[in-house]
Enzyme design. Structure first.
Site, PDB file in Angstrom:
ATOM      1  N   ASN A 106       0.839  -1.202   0.000  1.00  0.00           N
ATOM      2  CA  ASN A 106       0.000   0.000   0.000  1.00  0.00           C
ATOM      3  C   ASN A 106       0.866   1.241   0.000  1.00  0.00           C
ATOM      4  O   ASN A 106       0.935   1.983   0.977  1.00  0.00           O
ATOM      5  CB  ASN A 106      -0.885   0.009   1.247  1.00  0.00           C
ATOM      6  CG  ASN A 106      -2.199  -0.682   0.997  1.00  0.00           C
ATOM      7  OD1 ASN A 106      -2.595  -0.923  -0.147  1.00  0.00           O
ATOM      8  ND2 ASN A 106      -2.889  -1.021   2.071  1.00  0.00           N
ATOM      9  N   SER A 132      -5.978  -5.395  -3.704  1.00  0.00           N
ATOM     10  CA  SER A 132      -7.032  -5.317  -2.680  1.00  0.00           C
ATOM     11  C   SER A 132      -7.731  -6.654  -2.498  1.00  0.00           C
ATOM     12  O   SER A 132      -7.900  -7.410  -3.440  1.00  0.00           O
ATOM     13  CB  SER A 132      -8.074  -4.262  -3.049  1.00  0.00           C
ATOM     14  OG  SER A 132      -9.112  -4.296  -2.085  1.00  0.00           O
ATOM     15  N   LYS A 186      -5.574   2.557  -6.302  1.00  0.00           N
ATOM     16  CA  LYS A 186      -5.765   1.748  -5.081  1.00  0.00           C
ATOM     17  C   LYS A 186      -6.070   2.666  -3.886  1.00  0.00           C
ATOM     18  O   LYS A 186      -6.891   2.351  -3.019  1.00  0.00           O
ATOM     19  CB  LYS A 186      -4.512   0.902  -4.814  1.00  0.00           C
ATOM     20  CG  LYS A 186      -4.491   0.186  -3.450  1.00  0.00           C
ATOM     21  CD  LYS A 186      -5.624  -0.817  -3.308  1.00  0.00           C
ATOM     22  CE  LYS A 186      -5.533  -1.811  -2.193  1.00  0.00           C
ATOM     23  NZ  LYS A 186      -5.236  -1.438  -0.872  1.00  0.00           N
ATOM     24  N   HIS A 189      -9.565   3.716  -4.188  1.00  0.00           N
ATOM     25  CA  HIS A 189     -10.373   2.531  -3.826  1.00  0.00           C
ATOM     26  C   HIS A 189     -10.538   2.489  -2.306  1.00  0.00           C
ATOM     27  O   HIS A 189     -11.635   2.304  -1.780  1.00  0.00           O
ATOM     28  CB  HIS A 189      -9.673   1.254  -4.328  1.00  0.00           C
ATOM     29  CG  HIS A 189     -10.158  -0.015  -3.688  1.00  0.00           C
ATOM     30  ND1 HIS A 189      -9.811  -0.384  -2.405  1.00  0.00           N
ATOM     31  CD2 HIS A 189     -10.993  -0.985  -4.124  1.00  0.00           C
ATOM     32  CE1 HIS A 189     -10.403  -1.519  -2.095  1.00  0.00           C
ATOM     33  NE2 HIS A 189     -11.122  -1.908  -3.129  1.00  0.00           N
ATOM     34  N   ASN A 190      -9.440   2.671  -1.598  1.00  0.00           N
ATOM     35  CA  ASN A 190      -9.499   2.620  -0.136  1.00  0.00           C
ATOM     36  C   ASN A 190     -10.309   3.790   0.431  1.00  0.00           C
ATOM     37  O   ASN A 190     -11.032   3.624   1.418  1.00  0.00           O
ATOM     38  CB  ASN A 190      -8.091   2.637   0.456  1.00  0.00           C
ATOM     39  CG  ASN A 190      -7.406   1.284   0.306  1.00  0.00           C
ATOM     40  OD1 ASN A 190      -7.748   0.497  -0.576  1.00  0.00           O
ATOM     41  ND2 ASN A 190      -6.435   1.004   1.146  1.00  0.00           N
ATOM     42  N   GLU A 193     -13.748   2.896   0.090  1.00  0.00           N
ATOM     43  CA  GLU A 193     -13.998   1.850   1.112  1.00  0.00           C
ATOM     44  C   GLU A 193     -14.280   2.502   2.475  1.00  0.00           C
ATOM     45  O   GLU A 193     -15.208   2.102   3.186  1.00  0.00           O
ATOM     46  CB  GLU A 193     -12.749   0.957   1.167  1.00  0.00           C
ATOM     47  CG  GLU A 193     -12.722  -0.116   2.216  1.00  0.00           C
ATOM     48  CD  GLU A 193     -11.344  -0.808   2.241  1.00  0.00           C
ATOM     49  OE1 GLU A 193     -10.827  -1.201   1.185  1.00  0.00           O
ATOM     50  OE2 GLU A 193     -10.770  -0.920   3.350  1.00  0.00           O
TER      51      GLU A 193
HETATM   52  P1  NBP Z   1       3.769  -6.038   6.666  1.00  0.00           P
HETATM   53  O1  NBP Z   1       3.319  -4.728   6.130  1.00  0.00           O
HETATM   54  O2  NBP Z   1       3.487  -6.388   8.061  1.00  0.00           O
HETATM   55  O3  NBP Z   1       5.356  -6.161   6.391  1.00  0.00           O
HETATM   56  C1  NBP Z   1       6.071  -7.271   6.816  1.00  0.00           C
HETATM   57  C2  NBP Z   1       7.058  -7.695   5.752  1.00  0.00           C
HETATM   58  O4  NBP Z   1       7.957  -6.617   5.435  1.00  0.00           O
HETATM   59  C3  NBP Z   1       7.924  -8.845   6.254  1.00  0.00           C
HETATM   60  O5  NBP Z   1       8.175  -9.720   5.182  1.00  0.00           O
HETATM   61  C4  NBP Z   1       9.181  -8.107   6.705  1.00  0.00           C
HETATM   62  O6  NBP Z   1      10.322  -8.906   6.737  1.00  0.00           O
HETATM   63  C5  NBP Z   1       9.294  -7.096   5.597  1.00  0.00           C
HETATM   64  N1  NBP Z   1      10.238  -6.014   5.864  1.00  0.00           N
HETATM   65  C6  NBP Z   1      10.197  -5.007   6.760  1.00  0.00           C
HETATM   66 BR1  NBP Z   1       8.900  -4.806   8.022  1.00  0.00          BR
HETATM   67  N2  NBP Z   1      11.243  -4.176   6.680  1.00  0.00           N
HETATM   68  C7  NBP Z   1      11.995  -4.666   5.698  1.00  0.00           C
HETATM   69  C8  NBP Z   1      13.209  -4.239   5.130  1.00  0.00           C
HETATM   70  N3  NBP Z   1      13.811  -3.126   5.539  1.00  0.00           N
HETATM   71  N4  NBP Z   1      13.735  -4.992   4.126  1.00  0.00           N
HETATM   72  C9  NBP Z   1      13.106  -6.103   3.713  1.00  0.00           C
HETATM   73  N5  NBP Z   1      11.948  -6.556   4.202  1.00  0.00           N
HETATM   74  C10 NBP Z   1      11.383  -5.836   5.179  1.00  0.00           C
HETATM   75  O7  NBP Z   1       3.212  -7.224   5.713  1.00  0.00           O
HETATM   76  P2  NBP Z   1       1.757  -7.462   5.113  1.00  0.00           P
HETATM   77  O8  NBP Z   1       0.673  -7.246   6.112  1.00  0.00           O
HETATM   78  O9  NBP Z   1       1.848  -8.767   4.406  1.00  0.00           O
HETATM   79  O10 NBP Z   1       1.608  -6.298   4.026  1.00  0.00           O
HETATM   80  C11 NBP Z   1       2.516  -6.138   2.965  1.00  0.00           C
HETATM   81  C12 NBP Z   1       2.108  -4.924   2.166  1.00  0.00           C
HETATM   82  O11 NBP Z   1       0.798  -5.146   1.623  1.00  0.00           O
HETATM   83  C13 NBP Z   1       1.991  -3.625   2.977  1.00  0.00           C
HETATM   84  O12 NBP Z   1       2.367  -2.554   2.178  1.00  0.00           O
HETATM   85  C14 NBP Z   1       0.524  -3.542   3.288  1.00  0.00           C
HETATM   86  O13 NBP Z   1       0.110  -2.230   3.556  1.00  0.00           O
HETATM   87  C15 NBP Z   1      -0.068  -4.094   2.001  1.00  0.00           C
HETATM   88  N6  NBP Z   1      -1.415  -4.634   2.112  1.00  0.00           N
HETATM   89  C16 NBP Z   1      -1.789  -5.325   3.201  1.00  0.00           C
HETATM   90  C17 NBP Z   1      -3.075  -5.849   3.285  1.00  0.00           C
HETATM   91  C18 NBP Z   1      -3.506  -6.654   4.471  1.00  0.00           C
HETATM   92  O14 NBP Z   1      -4.694  -6.992   4.531  1.00  0.00           O
HETATM   93  N7  NBP Z   1      -2.602  -6.996   5.370  1.00  0.00           N
HETATM   94  C19 NBP Z   1      -3.970  -5.666   2.227  1.00  0.00           C
HETATM   95  C20 NBP Z   1      -3.557  -4.990   1.098  1.00  0.00           C
HETATM   96  C21 NBP Z   1      -2.269  -4.476   1.052  1.00  0.00           C
HETATM   97  P3  NBP Z   1      10.753  -9.640   8.112  1.00  0.00           P
HETATM   98  O15 NBP Z   1       9.984 -10.919   8.135  1.00  0.00           O
HETATM   99  O16 NBP Z   1      12.203  -9.828   7.942  1.00  0.00           O
HETATM  100  O17 NBP Z   1      10.399  -8.718   9.247  1.00  0.00           O
END
Ligand code: NBP
Length: 472
Positions: A106, A132, A186, A189-190, A193
């Site tokens: 995001n 999304s 996106k 979209h949010n 939402e």
């Molecule tokens: P998070 O947003 O919680 O991020 C965790 C991931 O980022 C882990 O793989 C972590 O690695 C990695 N990371 C971080 Br923190 N700092 C890093 C760095 N400096 N270098 C490399 N890797 C790094 O994960 P998520 O909830 O899966 O969301 C991912 C993206 O998707 C975000 O932008 C989020 O806003 C977006 N999104 C989320 C949703 C949802 O429903 N959750 C929906 C739509 C979009 P590690 O394991 O080594 O800490």
């Protein structure tokens, strides 16, 4: 040997589900994560789902890159912000000209535009992709809004199209425009939402406090509404949320959940973008403000102690009127959201296809609804005009705005907050009036700042002869 069709970095909730989705569609995916234990956990999950044969786990970033077929497509699904920039810098020395980074978090669209501009002269493609649908969508089919390098999009098109949700067999994935276009769409979209959720919550408030309905009764109504014109994912899940019972107390769960809503920024970004471009998006702004007020629980408690409990006498609005009010509010909110997209398209030279955007929102994403199918057809016929003047929606608005009016009026006298629905109504009333009140504003502006005004038939930049207020 390079055998992976695509690479994916970031195996948290979204990344791991996207990787499983890719593997399930028959593509080989190389996976990497900063913390190696997440890769091991992912392999266990992939194995349990019979997908490990399509996964190449690699803890070493250079080996991960080498495992991907050239020209490479590498999805980054890490935390938005600085981690994305850090990841790009780590990847850069390992990539070849023609490879592409596909950032699916995001991200703020201006960050995406900056990264696109940074990588372009280096010969590295950059795709900023809005995804999304949450965890479930990532695993089984999200809505995918693609922006960025068109050439490299074609390298990843087959995979992204395959993993997206399908509506009547059509993929909910599309290339929308250069640079930050995908992330901009996106973001809006949010924003939409936020508006949908807030308007649903406002209607729930009337049901709960004005009609004295229990969560179970409310749930039944939302389930019924989901069979009609409001049919949508958010109406559906609202029914489920209202139906849920707390395992510990046996009470309706919704009544135990604290009334403080969180936000991660995309609503605010939408409102700022709209304001910066001079496009009114009052429903989105109202929804963002409502979340901010909700978060100030302590202040609200203190204010209630001063003013007393809201005097919420029984209201005479009917459930049918609430349903129509929600429909009218929703049309206004979408009209505003699409107007913001249309303006951004014009300002950034993106040529954003509104009909396609409505199409790829029909399934997979959080705002998916029956209504978007209608909207997509309307935009396909009518071009980039405000939805409020598109014939199909004019008919719905003519039928439903009296209910919106009645509900907002009842809310005002019944002391119910209705930031979003009342904003939608005021926008509608402002937008559909040929004669407004800005003549007075122009008079005031000329009085204190000599800003000038226009009189039909006499020209623009005219000035009044105003009395002096000095020394009074
Ligand atoms: P998070 O947003 O919680 O991020 C965790 C991931 O980022 C882990 O793989 C972590 O690695 C990695 N990371 C971080 Br923190 N700092 C890093 C760095 N400096 N270098 C490399 N890797 C790094 O994960 P998520 O909830 O899966 O969301 C991912 C993206 O998707 C975000 O932008 C989020 O806003 C977006 N999104 C989320 C949703 C949802 O429903 N959750 C929906 C739509 C979009 P590690 O394991 O080594 O800490």
């Amino acid at each position: 040997m390079s055998t992976a069709d695509i690479g994916l970095i970031g195996l948290a909730v979204m990344g791991s589900n996207l990787a499983l989705n890719i593997a399930e569609k028959g593509y080989t995916v190389a996976v990497h994560n900063r913390t190696a234990s997440r890769i091991d956990d992912f392999v266990v999950t992939a194995k349990a789902q019979g997908l490990d044969g399509k996964v190449i786990p690699e803890a070493d970033l250079a080996k991960f890159v080498q495992a991907i077929k050239a020209p490479r497509s590498i999805i980054i699904m890490v935390k938005a912000g600085k981690p994305v920039d850090e990841m790009i810098e780590e990847l850069l020395p390992l990539l070849d000209k023609g490879d592409a980074i596909i950032e699916c978090g995001n991200s703020l669209f201006t960050d995406t535009q900056r990264r696109f501009d940074y990588l372009k002269p280096k010969g590295i493609g950059y795709l900023g992709v809005g995804v999304s649908g949450g965890e479930e969508g990532a695993r089984h089919g999200p809505s995918i809004m693609v922006g960025g390098s068109k050439e490299q999009w074609h390298n990843a098109e087959a995979v992204l199209t395959a993993i997206a949700a399908k509506f009547n067999g059509e993929s909910c994935c599309a290339y929308l425009g250069e640079g930050g276009a995908g992330h901009f769409v996106k973001t809006i979209h949010n924003g939409i939402e936020y508006g949908d959720m807030q308007m649903i919550a406002e209607v729930y408030g009337v049901m709960r406090d004005g009609l004295g309905m229990s969560p179970k009764d409310c749930a039944a109504v939302f389930k019924e509404w989901n069979k009609g014109p409001l049919n949508s994912y958010l109406i559906e899940i609202t029914g489920h949320v209202l139906d849920a019972v707390d395992g510990e107390t046996g009470k309706p769960l919704v009544e135990l959940i604290l009334d403080k809503a969180g936000q991660k920024g995309t609503g605010v970004w939408s409102a700022i973008a709209a304001q910066q471009m001079g496009v009114p998006a009052t429903a989105i702004e109202g929804a963002v403000a409502a979340r901010s007020i909700s978060a100030r629980k302590d202040e609200r408690v203190a204010a209630e102690a001063i003013y007393g409990k809201p005097n919420r006498a029984k209201t005479d609005v009917t459930l049918a009127e609430l349903e129509k009010a929600l429909l009218a509010g929703k049309i206004v909110s979408y009209a505003q959201g699409f107007a913001v997209i249309a303006k951004a398209s014009e300002e950034n030279g993106w040529a954003l296809p509104l009909a396609t955007i409505a199409k790829i929102w029909r399934a997979g994403c959080i705002i998916r609804s029956r209504f978007l199918d209608q909207m997509s057809s309307a935009y396909a016929k009518g071009g980039n005009v405000n939805l409020l003047v598109v014939p199909d929606f004019v008919a719905i608005m003519k039928d439903s705005h009296p209910s919106l009016r009645k509900v907002v009026a009842a809310a005002a006298t019944g002391e119910f907050p209705m930031i979003c629905l009342s904003a939608a109504l005021s926008y509608f009333d402002s937008y559909r009036q040929a004669q407004g009140t800005a003549n007075l504003i122009q008079g005031q502006r000329d009085f204190f700042g000599a800003h000038g005004f226009e009189i039909a038939g006499r020209g623009a930049d005219l000035h009044g002869t105003w009395p002096s207020t000095l020394g009074k």
